[in-house]
Design a protein around this motif. Sequence first.
Motif, mmCIF file in Angstrom:
data_model
loop_
_atom_site.group_PDB
_atom_site.id
_atom_site.type_symbol
_atom_site.label_atom_id
_atom_site.label_comp_id
_atom_site.label_asym_id
_atom_site.label_seq_id
_atom_site.Cartn_x
_atom_site.Cartn_y
_atom_site.Cartn_z
ATOM 1 N N VAL A 167 26.434 26.809 46.765
ATOM 2 C CA VAL A 167 27.814 26.656 47.237
ATOM 3 C C VAL A 167 28.324 25.263 46.871
ATOM 4 O O VAL A 167 29.437 25.109 46.346
ATOM 5 C CB VAL A 167 27.908 26.879 48.762
ATOM 6 C CG1 VAL A 167 29.257 26.431 49.304
ATOM 7 C CG2 VAL A 167 27.666 28.347 49.097
ATOM 8 N N ALA A 168 27.487 24.277 47.110
ATOM 9 C CA ALA A 168 27.875 22.898 46.807
ATOM 10 C C ALA A 168 28.065 22.705 45.301
ATOM 11 O O ALA A 168 29.018 22.046 44.871
ATOM 12 C CB ALA A 168 26.809 21.937 47.333
ATOM 13 N N ALA A 205 31.531 21.742 40.731
ATOM 14 C CA ALA A 205 31.946 22.145 39.376
ATOM 15 C C ALA A 205 33.427 22.497 39.341
ATOM 16 O O ALA A 205 33.972 22.831 38.284
ATOM 17 C CB ALA A 205 31.104 23.336 38.915
ATOM 18 N N GLY A 206 34.069 22.450 40.502
ATOM 19 C CA GLY A 206 35.499 22.739 40.535
ATOM 20 C C GLY A 206 35.840 24.210 40.387
ATOM 21 O O GLY A 206 36.973 24.566 40.080
ATOM 22 N N LEU A 207 34.846 25.069 40.625
ATOM 23 C CA LEU A 207 35.096 26.493 40.442
ATOM 24 C C LEU A 207 35.580 27.177 41.715
ATOM 25 O O LEU A 207 36.447 28.047 41.674
ATOM 26 C CB LEU A 207 33.816 27.181 39.943
ATOM 27 C CG LEU A 207 33.421 26.843 38.510
ATOM 28 C CD1 LEU A 207 32.063 27.425 38.166
ATOM 29 C CD2 LEU A 207 34.479 27.373 37.538
ATOM 30 N N ALA A 208 35.003 26.790 42.855
ATOM 31 C CA ALA A 208 35.381 27.449 44.104
ATOM 32 C C ALA A 208 35.047 26.557 45.291
ATOM 33 O O ALA A 208 34.048 25.843 45.282
ATOM 34 C CB ALA A 208 34.638 28.779 44.233
ATOM 35 N N LEU A 223 39.304 30.100 45.195
ATOM 36 C CA LEU A 223 38.785 30.178 43.830
ATOM 37 C C LEU A 223 39.721 29.397 42.923
ATOM 38 O O LEU A 223 40.896 29.733 42.804
ATOM 39 C CB LEU A 223 38.706 31.636 43.383
ATOM 40 C CG LEU A 223 37.894 32.580 44.288
ATOM 41 C CD1 LEU A 223 37.685 33.920 43.599
ATOM 42 C CD2 LEU A 223 36.548 31.960 44.645
ATOM 43 N N HIS A 224 39.171 28.371 42.292
ATOM 44 C CA HIS A 224 40.019 27.520 41.459
ATOM 45 C C HIS A 224 40.050 27.956 40.014
ATOM 46 O O HIS A 224 40.861 27.477 39.237
ATOM 47 C CB HIS A 224 39.536 26.069 41.553
ATOM 48 C CG HIS A 224 39.439 25.578 42.963
ATOM 49 N ND1 HIS A 224 38.270 25.125 43.520
ATOM 50 C CD2 HIS A 224 40.361 25.525 43.951
ATOM 51 C CE1 HIS A 224 38.486 24.784 44.780
ATOM 52 N NE2 HIS A 224 39.741 25.028 45.068
ATOM 53 N N LEU A 241 34.804 32.110 36.943
ATOM 54 C CA LEU A 241 33.883 32.703 37.905
ATOM 55 C C LEU A 241 33.554 34.151 37.541
ATOM 56 O O LEU A 241 32.406 34.581 37.630
ATOM 57 C CB LEU A 241 34.489 32.654 39.313
ATOM 58 C CG LEU A 241 34.389 31.314 40.030
ATOM 59 C CD1 LEU A 241 35.272 31.308 41.264
ATOM 60 C CD2 LEU A 241 32.944 31.025 40.423
ATOM 61 N N SER A 242 34.562 34.889 37.128
ATOM 62 C CA SER A 242 34.343 36.285 36.741
ATOM 63 C C SER A 242 33.394 36.358 35.556
ATOM 64 O O SER A 242 32.500 37.214 35.508
ATOM 65 C CB SER A 242 35.666 36.962 36.387
ATOM 66 O OG SER A 242 36.542 36.944 37.486
#
Lengths: 244, 244
Positions: free
Chosen positions: B203-204, B209-212, B221-222, B227-228
Amino acid sequence: MSITTDCADCPLRKMKLFLPFTPEELEFMRHFKTGEVTVPRGATILSQGERSATLYTVLSGLGTRSVMLEDGRRQVINFAFPGDFLGLQAGIMGEMRHTVNAITPMTLCAFSRDRVWELFQNQPARAYDLTWIAAVEEHFLGETIVTLGQRDATERMAWAYVRIWRRLSAVGLAKNDGVPLPFRQHDLADALGMSLVHTNRVVAALRRAGLATWSNGWLQLHNLAALSALAGIPMEKEEQRPIM
Amino acid sequence: MSITTDCADCPLRKMKLFLPFTPEELEFMRHFKTGEVTVPRGATILSQGERSATLYTVLSGLGTRSVMLEDGRRQVINFAFPGDFLGLQAGIMGEMRHTVNAITPMTLCAFSRDRVWELFQNQPARAYDLTWIAAVEEHFLGETIVTLGQRDATERMAWAYVRIWRRLSAVGLAKNDGVPLPFRQHDLADALGMSLVHTNRVVAALRRAGLATWSNGWLQLHNLAALSALAGIPMEKEEQRPIM
DNA sequence: CGACCTGTTGAACCAACTCAATTTAGGTGG
DNA sequence: CCACCTAAATTGAGTTGGTTCAACAGGTCG
């Protein structure tokens, strides 16, 4: 499509694993069945993404249901045993989400997707059974999730052995303390989410421990109780289920 | 059981995720529904082994479906989101094979198990939908098996994020680039077959990584596309499904 | 006979686990 | 309003179950 089994003579239906048909159901199924298909070893019966017009019940032979990822990884979702229904997703949701392959030559009862609706309109008991079949499948997939999520490699293998052994025994394939298991170690590895190498080592370890022998396409369980305990499978009685 | 939602006013049914009812179906469901139940956070809605006389559709709130092993290990099979049907196993197979818990307070539409058969006899379209629901569930469980069997920890978490985000968005719970995610990290860990500690680290990592970002019960979700891709989820259109 | 498929084994490596301690955030009672 | 308590989230450090790489053996088939 030459000589097909009349449902009245269906050898599977008589097994105690499956719920019996009423005479009316039997009569209906004789006409609902559109034919019989035999496929060779290795054949693809249903493909991921396909909107198959035909659905099947396995009469004989074994197969795998699997999903391929883009990068080549493969997950075997489940196996296809005699009595299993194939293609519910194509029949109800539109397209298959996994692929079904024959591992041995297989004989399949064929049904037309277009007539599934007929089932719901005219044969509520059979429609109910179809839902039941889906619920049973759902239950097994849930068990698989538990196994992949929580159990280690040895427990997984024991679980697979016991599950397969029970199911094949229930359809009369057991002979002298063993059942046919024509899958490759590679197939089991892909089903249990383990590497081929490690699968091989676990198979060897269970053999050396005197618990189970799997070789030359034949699986023998030497200590069912110990394996079941290892796998965390309760000694529940084998329940009956419907068959299409 | 005081003030219940009339199916005609059901806020869920109007969402484009779900297939619309015909006027006849609507009328039938208004009587098929026996009431409404509200349960507090933490409540057990259905228990493993139970032959529940009541089946439910989630109107609001989130829950987990899980299996406990004898030794205390727990596997979360799936989550329960608004629109999900709970209790098919009890309704068709006899008894539940997993437990359903409320993570937030939940509101549930209640149906009587004894009247499921009525569905098959008198409402073939609704019976068909029930089977459809089972097939959809089967599909998701298959996807979960793929994830647990083949993907590493980061991919699993990305997969869960995207799945949850999509589903909650589809039922109108998204607000400003985020959805509520009131589960504990422990719940996600048990769903993905990972240890709590490692779940926390992943999670961290995704956050850094700026993804979520997932904190304080809220998931943002950034970079959905990234992510997909990481999760191996194709950008398929959200398909419609039936709702009970 | 050679090519290929399946199974087997050794060795090095690493992703994820366990153990353990610390921080943060609410919630409760005095 | 603060001291205390508990559940949840975090972080460090050491360990390990399972992976990858690589080589080899046995069978089968064209």
